[in-house]
Write a protein that holds these residues in place. Structure first.
Motif, PDB file in Angstrom:
ATOM      1  N   ARG A 256      -1.179   7.290   2.263  1.00 38.87           N
ATOM      2  CA  ARG A 256       0.111   7.883   2.610  1.00 38.87           C
ATOM      3  C   ARG A 256       1.166   7.557   1.552  1.00 38.87           C
ATOM      4  O   ARG A 256       2.120   8.310   1.372  1.00 38.87           O
ATOM      5  CB  ARG A 256       0.580   7.369   3.977  1.00 38.87           C
ATOM      6  N   ARG A 257       0.964   6.440   0.857  1.00 40.14           N
ATOM      7  CA  ARG A 257       1.843   6.061  -0.249  1.00 40.14           C
ATOM      8  C   ARG A 257       1.094   5.092  -1.128  1.00 40.14           C
ATOM      9  O   ARG A 257       0.119   4.456  -0.699  1.00 40.14           O
ATOM     10  CB  ARG A 257       3.129   5.388   0.274  1.00 40.14           C
ATOM     11  N   LEU A 258       1.532   4.982  -2.374  1.00 44.50           N
ATOM     12  CA  LEU A 258       0.956   3.986  -3.256  1.00 44.50           C
ATOM     13  C   LEU A 258       1.433   2.593  -2.842  1.00 44.50           C
ATOM     14  O   LEU A 258       2.594   2.417  -2.452  1.00 44.50           O
ATOM     15  CB  LEU A 258       1.369   4.244  -4.706  1.00 44.50           C
ATOM     16  N   PRO A 259       0.565   1.587  -2.916  1.00 52.50           N
ATOM     17  CA  PRO A 259       0.977   0.236  -2.507  1.00 52.50           C
ATOM     18  C   PRO A 259       1.899  -0.413  -3.526  1.00 52.50           C
ATOM     19  O   PRO A 259       1.832  -0.140  -4.719  1.00 52.50           O
ATOM     20  CB  PRO A 259      -0.358  -0.514  -2.414  1.00 52.50           C
ATOM     21  N   ARG A 260       2.759  -1.298  -3.036  1.00 51.27           N
ATOM     22  CA  ARG A 260       3.564  -2.116  -3.943  1.00 51.27           C
ATOM     23  C   ARG A 260       2.646  -3.074  -4.683  1.00 51.27           C
ATOM     24  O   ARG A 260       1.587  -3.468  -4.189  1.00 51.27           O
ATOM     25  CB  ARG A 260       4.620  -2.903  -3.160  1.00 51.27           C
ATOM     26  N   LEU A 261       3.076  -3.491  -5.868  1.00 55.92           N
ATOM     27  CA  LEU A 261       2.287  -4.412  -6.677  1.00 55.92           C
ATOM     28  C   LEU A 261       2.839  -5.832  -6.577  1.00 55.92           C
ATOM     29  O   LEU A 261       4.049  -6.033  -6.380  1.00 55.92           O
ATOM     30  CB  LEU A 261       2.304  -3.986  -8.144  1.00 55.92           C
ATOM     31  N   ALA A 262       1.965  -6.807  -6.729  1.00 61.96           N
ATOM     32  CA  ALA A 262       2.428  -8.186  -6.821  1.00 61.96           C
ATOM     33  C   ALA A 262       3.302  -8.367  -8.062  1.00 61.96           C
ATOM     34  O   ALA A 262       4.268  -9.125  -8.052  1.00 61.96           O
ATOM     35  CB  ALA A 262       1.231  -9.132  -6.864  1.00 61.96           C
TER      36      ALA A 262
END
Length: 526
Positions: free
Chosen positions: A318-324
């Protein structure tokens, strides 16, 4: 019912290489019949909607295009678009307890800064530039030969014209070249991965299978660039099927070839459609299947083949994940190849674990987001809401690991692979996954055993057998099985009237059309 009909050429298998061969031969006025076991053409280069109620066309088994020559596109009049990715790769890492990463793109200044942030100096970036300038020169000289008669080793070495490059890529294990030129473990790993895609090998494998794999990954188009097919991989094979039909080839899907018999002058092809068996007679048979499958069709004992070693996972988000690593926009990180667990030492550990019969504890993989470059593969709600596709390609997972219990091992590997990815994200990937019409997460995984069952790839090997260097192995075209024309083009099988036109031919592998072209040239030049 047996129906004897004569054709100039019968092609076994409707994957992209078979379609290329059909288009060339029919375009030259030959009467051509192509027989495909499945209900559609395309083989492993297809687009599907694997998730119920989700309008997302995923390139299910193969994802990117590099090796398809513009010459084939032009000569067959193919209507397709290949789009360049804005970023080459992103590789997350943890340094001094902090998340960071290496972002490689078209912007040289930004790439230099990324190297310097990761390594603390500009030495690795300078080494990177020198190394890929070398592979670029090799690509310019080697790629045009792939659609020419097969050179011998000496002729190709002369064409390369760079003794140091020849030693590094063709004569010595790839690991030596990587270790001599780069000091940083992560940079070394990023370079090595191109030698391990679908190939189970160590960096120092004496067979040099990793070198052959690396070569095919850096010579495409004379540049080594990997492009996204607009409309998905199925758009490539649909264009090829249209070209073959327009040229006059007869394409029959749902027709399974069950046997071949040749007397050295012509070949009888037996196939089944439903409950009906038929036989046709051909001057030449071109086989777009593995050498192992060909042996079985001929009633011969197949030679041992090397198992495939890749794990394929398709997802819709549904969306790209946030990155560390909060300094990098996820849209940039996923726009190219997102490397996970692919440091040099980590790749070596994963290989040793798998060679010992165990799943890698930290499975290495790389991820591609097709929809960032080509949003057209998403329709309906996914397109309107800005959803994305992710395709993950896992390394060092040979078929032998899955033989005893494919389903359970698949689930174990999927869980550990996604957990390894989660280590580099700012939120769990599970929170970003879309769900299908039945409420299930949009994730499907394919092991080598799955590919063997679905596509008849021996051991799930996406290259049909080990890749080979693009020259005559014994420096001789004069002797050997098959016709002189077939040997000259690298498509000989040991039978005068039977040729390979698939990935198992010399210069096969990848979505290239090169074996199909070369088999057709062997027929037309005979």
């Amino acid at each position: 019912m047996v129906d004897h009909t004569h054709y100039d050429a019968v092609i076994v298998g409707g994957g992209h290489n078979g379609l290329v061969a059909a288009a060339y031969l029919a375009g030259a006025g030959r009467r051509v019949l192509l027989l495909e076991r499945l209900e559609r053409t395309g083989g492993a280069a297809v687009s599907t909607r694997p998730f119920a109620g989700v309008d997302a066309r995923l390139s299910r088994y193969s994802y990117l295009v590099s090796l398809l020559p513009k010459r084939i596109v032009r000569e067959l009049g193919l209507r397709l678009e290949l789009r360049r990715r804005s970023v080459s790769s992103y590789t997350p890492a943890v340094r001094d307890g902090r998340p960071t990463g290496l972002l490689v793109g078209a912007d040289e200044s930004a790439t230099r800064e990324s190297f310097e942030r990761l390594t603390g100096s500009d030495r690795e970036f300078a080494a990177w530039q020198r190394f890929y300038a070398m592979t670029g020169r090799v690509a310019e000289r080697v790629f045009p030969t792939l659609t020419e008669p097969l050179p011998d080793r000496a002729a190709l070495r002369e064409r390369v014209g760079d003794p140091a490059a020849w030693q590094a890529l063709f004569e010595r294990p790839l690991g030596e070249a990587v270790e001599e030129r780069f000091a940083d473990d992560l940079v070394r790993g990023v370079v090595l991965t191109d030698g391990l895609i679908g190939t189970f090998a160590d960096a120092h494998d004496a067979s040099l299978r990793q070198n052959a794999c690396f070569l095919y990954h850096v010579v495409g188009g004379g540049t080594g660039d990997w492009d996204v097919p607009v409309g998905g991989m199925g758009a490539v094979t649909d264009a090829l099927a249209d070209a073959a039909r327009s040229a006059g080839a007869e394409l029959r899907t749902g027709h399974e070839v069950t046997g071949l018999a040749t007397d050295g002058r012509r070949t009888e092809v037996t196939y089944r459609h439903g409950d009906v068996e038929r036989t046709v007679d051909a001057e030449t048979v071109l086989v777009n299947a593995s050498p192992r499958e060909l042996s079985l069709l001929l009633g011969e004992e197949p030679a041992p083949t090397e198992d495939g070693a890749q794990f394929k996972v398709n997802m819709v988000l549904r969306r790209l994940p946030r990155l560390a690593d909060a300094s990098v926009d996820p849209a940039d990180a996923f726009a190219g190849t997102f490397h996970v667990g692919e440091g040099y030492r980590a790749l070596g550990r994963a290989y040793r674990e798998a060679a010992a019969g165990e799943l890698p504890q930290a499975p290495p993989s790389e991820i591609y987001c097709h929809s960032l470059t080509d949003p057209s593969i998403l329709g309906g709600e996914p397109g309107a809401a800005g959803w994305h596709t992710l395709t993950l390609f896992g390394l060092h997972t040979p078929a032998s690991l899955f033989r005893s219990d494919n389903a359970a091992t698949r689930e174990r590997l999927l869980a550990s692979t996604l957990a390894e990815l989660d280590r580099h994200l700012g939120e769990p990937l599970a929170d970003c996954l879309a769900r299908d019409a039945d409420g299930r997460p949009c994730v499907e995984a394919k092991t080598p055993v799955d590919l063997e069952r679905e596509l008849r790839l021996p051991g799930g090997n996406i290259f049909h057998r080990d890749l080979t260097f693009p020259f005559v192995a014994d420096d001789s075209r004069e002797d050997g099985p098959g016709s002189a024309a077939a040997r000259r083009w690298g498509v000989a099988t040991g039978h005068e009237t039977v040729l390979l036109c698939g990935a198992g031919a010399v210069r096969g592998g990848g979505v290239s059309g090169i074996p199909g072209h070369n088999a057709a040239m062997a027929v037309l030049g005979r």
